[in-house]
Design a protein around this motif. Sequence first.
Motif, PDB file in Angstrom:
ATOM      1  N   CYS A 300       0.852  -1.201   0.000  1.00  0.00           N
ATOM      2  CA  CYS A 300       0.000   0.000   0.000  1.00  0.00           C
ATOM      3  C   CYS A 300       0.886   1.250   0.000  1.00  0.00           C
ATOM      4  CB  CYS A 300      -0.832   0.071   1.276  1.00  0.00           C
ATOM      5  SG  CYS A 300      -1.853  -1.350   1.590  1.00  0.00           S
ATOM      6  N   GLY A 301       0.308   2.356  -0.436  1.00  0.00           N
ATOM      7  CA  GLY A 301       0.966   3.663  -0.322  1.00  0.00           C
ATOM      8  C   GLY A 301       2.325   3.678  -0.995  1.00  0.00           C
ATOM      9  N   SER A 347       6.170  -3.831   3.298  1.00  0.00           N
ATOM     10  CA  SER A 347       5.583  -2.930   4.286  1.00  0.00           C
ATOM     11  C   SER A 347       6.657  -2.380   5.210  1.00  0.00           C
ATOM     12  CB  SER A 347       4.537  -3.691   5.117  1.00  0.00           C
ATOM     13  OG  SER A 347       4.024  -2.875   6.131  1.00  0.00           O
ATOM     14  N   GLY A 350       5.120  -3.198   8.757  1.00  0.00           N
ATOM     15  CA  GLY A 350       4.813  -4.611   8.986  1.00  0.00           C
ATOM     16  C   GLY A 350       3.472  -4.810   9.661  1.00  0.00           C
ATOM     17  N   LYS A 602       0.959   6.864  10.197  1.00  0.00           N
ATOM     18  CA  LYS A 602       2.059   6.112   9.604  1.00  0.00           C
ATOM     19  C   LYS A 602       1.745   4.627   9.483  1.00  0.00           C
ATOM     20  CE  LYS A 602       6.928   5.893   9.309  1.00  0.00           C
ATOM     21  NZ  LYS A 602       6.852   6.395   7.931  1.00  0.00           N
TER      22      LYS A 602
HETATM   23  C1  G6P Z   1       0.547   4.934   5.342  1.00  0.00           C
HETATM   24  C2  G6P Z   1       1.809   5.790   5.437  1.00  0.00           C
HETATM   25  C3  G6P Z   1       2.625   5.657   4.159  1.00  0.00           C
HETATM   26  C4  G6P Z   1       2.920   4.201   3.863  1.00  0.00           C
HETATM   27  C5  G6P Z   1       1.636   3.346   3.834  1.00  0.00           C
HETATM   28  C6  G6P Z   1       1.947   1.862   3.787  1.00  0.00           C
HETATM   29  O1  G6P Z   1      -0.310   5.448   4.395  1.00  0.00           O
HETATM   30  O2  G6P Z   1       1.467   7.148   5.665  1.00  0.00           O
HETATM   31  O3  G6P Z   1       3.844   6.382   4.277  1.00  0.00           O
HETATM   32  O4  G6P Z   1       3.561   4.091   2.641  1.00  0.00           O
HETATM   33  O5  G6P Z   1       0.877   3.576   5.016  1.00  0.00           O
HETATM   34  O6  G6P Z   1       2.574   1.506   4.974  1.00  0.00           O
HETATM   35  P1  G6P Z   1       3.552   0.298   5.181  1.00  0.00           P
HETATM   36  O7  G6P Z   1       3.955   0.396   6.629  1.00  0.00           O
HETATM   37  O8  G6P Z   1       2.772  -0.942   4.897  1.00  0.00           O
HETATM   38  O9  G6P Z   1       4.701   0.455   4.267  1.00  0.00           O
END
Ligand code: G6P
Length: 607
Positions: A300-301, A347, A350, A602
Amino acid sequence: MCGIVAYTGNQPAKEILIEGLKRLEYRGYDSSGIFIQNSPPYLARAVGKVAELERRVWNSAPDGVAGIAHTRWATHGKPTEANAHPHTDCGDKLFLVHNGIIENYLVLKKRLLEAGHRFKSETDTEVLVHLIEAGYQGDLPAAVQKALLQVQGTFGIAVMHCDHPGSIVVARRGSPIVLGIGESASLAASDVSALAQHTDQVVYLEDNEIACLEPGNFSITTLDNRSVNRGTTNLEYDVESMDRGSFPHYMLKEIFEQPEAVENALRGRLNHAEAVAKLGGLESVQERLLQARHLIIVSCGTSFYAGLFGRYVFETLTDLTVETELASEFRYRKLNLRQGTVVLAISQSGETADTLAALREAKRKGALVLGLVNVVGSTIARETHAGVYSHAGIEVGVASTKSFLSQITILTLMALLIGRSRDLSYEEGHEIILALERVPEQIREILKQAEHIRQLAVKYCHAEHFLFIGRKYQYPIALEGALKLKEIAYIHSEGYAAGEMKHGPIALIDPKFPTLALALEDGSYERIVSNIQEIHAREGHILAITTEGNTTLGDLADDLIYIPRTHEAVAPLLSVVPLQLFAYYCGVLLGRDVDKPRNLAKSVTVE
Ligand code: G6P
């Protein structure tokens, strides 16, 4: 999403809890609250950041030695004092904090209202405290257990009762809880950052487990009453790295830590003699990995954009077929995981709920499930068959920067490892290794341009919209650059594959709609120059990132940022850095809270 911290010991709880909340604030920061066991019980809640609560608590809170606290990222109900946690029962004896979502809360609430319970908030959480109250007959863990058996959804909770001084009951399903056990104190929190200053002995609670904490002691059972025998594990955690040092923001500090992040990602993982990568975390699954035919990357993200980069690098260096999928979509697809499918979850935290659900789905269907995770011991790291830690160090800024760099470095190493066991030649492998080794120094060179990039931010930060374009390896970087600008500076920005310009976005171009073009001198250079020409012809302003020594873009682009020349597959490790700095400076110039942008968190532990 939402941070929980709980303490029972022999020190005043308020300092420990507030300090813990500050460390967990990256999880959510629209309101917070604290309960301290005392006579009378002390409860305080405040809207806004933890500093607001701290101001309120500092002079008024008693020196009680046990309590629970919470920092919230609102799901059900606005960020108000009434909706902030801890929530209390009708008798004001029970106090509860919660991270997660109670899916059947409306049904439960109706039942509880009919039974005479009075609700004080609009949250889903409040049903939990009333359910516990309804089932309480003097045994707190039993009442919590009974309540949780009626609940659908996810929870990490901590509960206290006035009649049980010094006891805290915690439980989890889907939302992380880790226990910290000291000699005369016990703690629990959403992650280890809130415990590490107090103890290095931790216990990770698993889903559907409930634990009772007393000072220096704990016991665990499952929600269906089986006792769990689990000892503590030794935590290695660098508390110092939580310090911002002389940097005005964590985000800037973390951008400047990227040369070391890449060095750490590469450390001990390169084998020059055979032009291959060594990844100890994958050794246990090496056989299956070498037979793999298909790779699906879920995340994600920002981690999703790392995954998109992964697709290109795996396709270049290996013969795998590669798909990259948003975890939130993947988890609900009708999956046909063919034999030899590997699913890789990426991730930073995690703990991301969608990514976790996606990997569980893939595991259920028989895929080999790997993780690329930064936080050691996190749920995704524990639930995958094998994986690699990114070793980026603690990342505090909500918008991911150095983790992204580590992720794309390690994806390149994974591709190299698999590629060299197939048809990737020694020369090609060695070229990648040499290019990777040059990256830390090249990033240091780019960071020296911070002032130039700040000046560009002064020029462009008042734009209402921004387009980011790139091709092939630079396409995911265009997406990531646009994401950074929208999340940090709140400027509407869109990332596009440059070839798609003519299928829509070009309609938006005018003198007030600038474009950031990733125009490196690589295999796509001529094509992206054509796209830039098309924008130029429509009076669009262009800020281009290009390769040092480029002499042809000067007439077309309004402004240029140069980055060192490198291998096409390694170039994203460099080109993303100016984009992070650009977003950072735009955010600062516009007065945004760059470390804690509005509405974000976050670690997203809800769906
Ligand atoms: C949130 C954070 C992003 C991050 C995303 C995925 O939206 O603000 O910065 O990329 O989650 O998080 P992860 O911990 O799975 O990399």
